[in-house]
Design a protein around this motif. Sequence first.
Motif, short mmCIF file in Angstrom:
data_model
loop_
_atom_site.label_atom_id
_atom_site.label_comp_id
_atom_site.label_asym_id
_atom_site.label_seq_id
_atom_site.Cartn_x
_atom_site.Cartn_y
_atom_site.Cartn_z
N LEU A 120 38.56 36.62 46.77
CA LEU A 120 38.05 37.17 45.48
C LEU A 120 39.32 37.79 44.72
CD1 LEU A 120 35.58 39.48 47.51
CD2 LEU A 120 35.11 37.20 46.62
N ASN A 121 39.41 37.30 43.55
CA ASN A 121 40.40 37.65 42.91
C ASN A 121 40.27 38.52 41.45
OD1 ASN A 121 43.23 37.20 42.03
ND2 ASN A 121 43.17 35.57 41.00
N ARG A 122 39.68 39.73 41.63
CA ARG A 122 39.56 40.50 40.31
C ARG A 122 40.09 42.09 41.08
NH1 ARG A 122 33.81 41.49 38.59
NH2 ARG A 122 34.92 42.02 36.77
N PRO A 123 41.35 42.02 41.32
CA PRO A 123 42.08 42.99 41.93
C PRO A 123 41.80 44.45 41.04
CG PRO A 123 43.71 41.79 41.76
CD PRO A 123 42.15 41.08 41.31
N ASP A 124 42.07 44.05 39.71
CA ASP A 124 42.01 45.32 38.75
C ASP A 124 40.39 45.75 38.71
OD1 ASP A 124 41.01 42.83 37.91
OD2 ASP A 124 41.08 43.46 35.76
N LYS A 125 39.39 45.14 39.13
CA LYS A 125 38.15 45.88 39.37
C LYS A 125 37.57 46.05 40.74
CE LYS A 125 37.24 45.17 35.00
NZ LYS A 125 37.33 46.33 34.07
N LEU A 126 38.87 45.99 41.89
CA LEU A 126 38.68 46.31 43.27
C LEU A 126 37.52 44.96 43.82
CD1 LEU A 126 38.03 50.13 43.31
CD2 LEU A 126 39.93 48.73 43.82
N ASN A 127 37.79 43.96 43.28
CA ASN A 127 37.10 42.73 43.65
C ASN A 127 35.78 42.76 43.61
OD1 ASN A 127 39.73 41.12 44.17
ND2 ASN A 127 39.74 42.25 45.81
N ALA A 128 35.29 43.35 42.57
CA ALA A 128 33.73 43.77 42.31
C ALA A 128 32.96 42.32 42.19
CB ALA A 128 33.54 44.68 41.11
N LEU A 129 31.68 42.35 42.73
CA LEU A 129 31.19 40.86 42.82
C LEU A 129 30.22 40.54 41.55
CD1 LEU A 129 29.97 41.34 46.59
CD2 LEU A 129 32.04 39.99 45.82
N SER A 130 30.75 40.25 40.54
CA SER A 130 30.28 39.95 39.32
C SER A 130 29.53 38.66 39.59
CB SER A 130 31.28 39.83 38.22
OG SER A 130 31.89 38.36 38.70
N PHE A 131 28.42 38.25 38.68
CA PHE A 131 27.73 37.32 38.89
C PHE A 131 28.34 35.91 39.09
CE2 PHE A 131 24.32 34.19 37.50
CZ PHE A 131 23.51 34.29 38.44
N ALA A 132 29.26 35.97 38.02
CA ALA A 132 30.12 34.77 37.74
C ALA A 132 31.21 34.52 39.00
CB ALA A 132 31.09 34.93 36.61
N LEU A 133 31.49 35.46 39.57
CA LEU A 133 32.43 35.57 40.80
C LEU A 133 31.53 35.18 41.91
CD1 LEU A 133 35.10 37.91 42.29
CD2 LEU A 133 33.22 37.26 43.70
N MET A 134 30.53 35.79 42.33
CA MET A 134 29.46 35.12 43.20
C MET A 134 29.36 33.70 43.03
SD MET A 134 28.71 37.60 45.25
CE MET A 134 27.22 37.19 46.19
N SER A 135 28.78 33.18 41.80
CA SER A 135 28.51 31.93 41.50
C SER A 135 29.54 30.96 41.96
CB SER A 135 28.27 31.57 40.11
OG SER A 135 26.92 32.14 39.73
N GLU A 136 30.83 31.49 41.79
CA GLU A 136 32.06 30.61 42.18
C GLU A 136 32.18 30.39 43.50
OE1 GLU A 136 35.65 32.10 40.04
OE2 GLU A 136 34.98 31.40 38.16
N VAL A 137 32.10 31.44 44.28
CA VAL A 137 32.20 31.59 45.91
C VAL A 137 31.03 30.52 46.48
CG1 VAL A 137 31.37 32.99 47.78
CG2 VAL A 137 32.77 33.93 46.14
#
Length: 103
Positions: free
Chosen positions: A19-36
Amino acid sequence: MEYEFILAERRDGVAVITLNRPDKLNALSFALMSEVDHSLTEYEDDDAIGAVVLTGAGDRAFSAGADIHEMAGLSSEELAKRAARRGEISWHVASYKSRSSAP
């Protein structure tokens, strides 16, 4: 495939999704979850992958959980639709099984 919010790599039969949003504490955005979800689907179809490791970038948190800032201003219909999709993706993560580990 190139991703915006995760790093995905293969290492000797093991896939690593970061998970590569360390500035947001790797918060699970919809886009991040879709990429996972997309990445896991690719790994399921790869006979060379026997396991997947899910980790977070940065040194402050694995993940802060859902990105609630992203939800502000969404309609109740859109929130419900995204919640249903998040549930599907969460189940995909929880029930992931590679081909090489299948009986």
